[in-house]
Design an enzyme around this catalytic site. Sequence first.
Site, PDB file in Angstrom:
ATOM      1  N   LYS A   1      -0.066   4.674   4.430  1.00  0.00           N
ATOM      2  CA  LYS A   1      -0.925   3.734   5.167  1.00  0.00           C
ATOM      3  C   LYS A   1      -0.123   3.180   6.332  1.00  0.00           C
ATOM      4  O   LYS A   1       0.878   2.480   6.147  1.00  0.00           O
ATOM      5  CB  LYS A   1      -1.424   2.596   4.272  1.00  0.00           C
ATOM      6  CG  LYS A   1      -2.351   1.629   5.011  1.00  0.00           C
ATOM      7  CD  LYS A   1      -3.038   0.661   4.066  1.00  0.00           C
ATOM      8  CE  LYS A   1      -3.869  -0.365   4.819  1.00  0.00           C
ATOM      9  NZ  LYS A   1      -4.889   0.253   5.700  1.00  0.00           N
TER      10      LYS A   1
ATOM     11  N   HIS B   1       0.851  -1.185   0.000  1.00  0.00           N
ATOM     12  CA  HIS B   1       0.000   0.000   0.000  1.00  0.00           C
ATOM     13  C   HIS B   1       0.888   1.237   0.000  1.00  0.00           C
ATOM     14  O   HIS B   1       2.082   1.156   0.298  1.00  0.00           O
ATOM     15  CB  HIS B   1      -0.895   0.032   1.249  1.00  0.00           C
ATOM     16  CG  HIS B   1      -2.016  -0.960   1.225  1.00  0.00           C
ATOM     17  ND1 HIS B   1      -3.313  -0.611   0.917  1.00  0.00           N
ATOM     18  CD2 HIS B   1      -2.031  -2.290   1.467  1.00  0.00           C
ATOM     19  CE1 HIS B   1      -4.073  -1.691   0.977  1.00  0.00           C
ATOM     20  NE2 HIS B   1      -3.323  -2.721   1.302  1.00  0.00           N
TER      21      HIS B   1
END
Length: 264
Positions: A151, A147
């Site tokens: 994140k 990600h």
Amino acid sequence: MGKAVIKAADSAGLNLIPMSFGCAEEAGKTVEVCGKEIKVHGPSDRESVLASVFREHPNMIVVDYTVPDAVNSNAELYCNVGVPFVMGTTGGDRDRLYKTVEDSNLYAVISPQMGKQVVAFLAAMEIMAEQFPGAFSGYSLKVMESHQSSKLDTSGTAKAVISCFKKLGVSFDMDQIQMIRDPEQQMEMVGVPEEHLSGHAFHLYHLSSPDETVSFEFQHNVCGRSIYAEGTVDAVLFLAKKIQQKADQRVYNMIDVLHEGSMR
């Protein structure tokens, strides 16, 4: 996510209330997002401001995409005010989150994954785990998830899929998940396009039999955020319908939304 949800909400004909919350340093600022002027309020007056706006807009539904550390305090805020919400933020104390909402008898959609097609995949995994427990007993599992570097927590979707594999007989600890957050590794190892380094979700689940003669791979790659924004709007429309119907069930997830057929 805020920008993506605004675009999706506009496309669906929803009315945006131009306000948001931020840190103390951002309080009082007005920011332009997707051509809309958004007033930012600080943490000190957020409950009184939210209550005031909710009185003015009694059909309002809050959409929450923040950070894991804010999940529980935000949910408590919504419950104190009584405003229904869609929570797409992952992390936080999930048991405490659900207890807070259930105790308040508030309407909410809470899901660590808002992408409709990914949710359908997860639903299929849960059906398989329920109907064929132990089907992968003895198999080893490797999990990689990539990600954007912003994140902070492990993917909630990955955790949910792993829980299904564990019901299917696989032994796996969550700390074995390979989290990729370095942009260079994401491009070289994972194959993330450079233009999507700031917003993507690439997941790979690899199963191997004990003698390594059989293997299975499950993979889902998402570039950008539109898939989550579209699912969020579906969740808002679904929740508005449940509120209007005065449904007995108050807390839902995205699988409930799929079951309802509430997909635009």
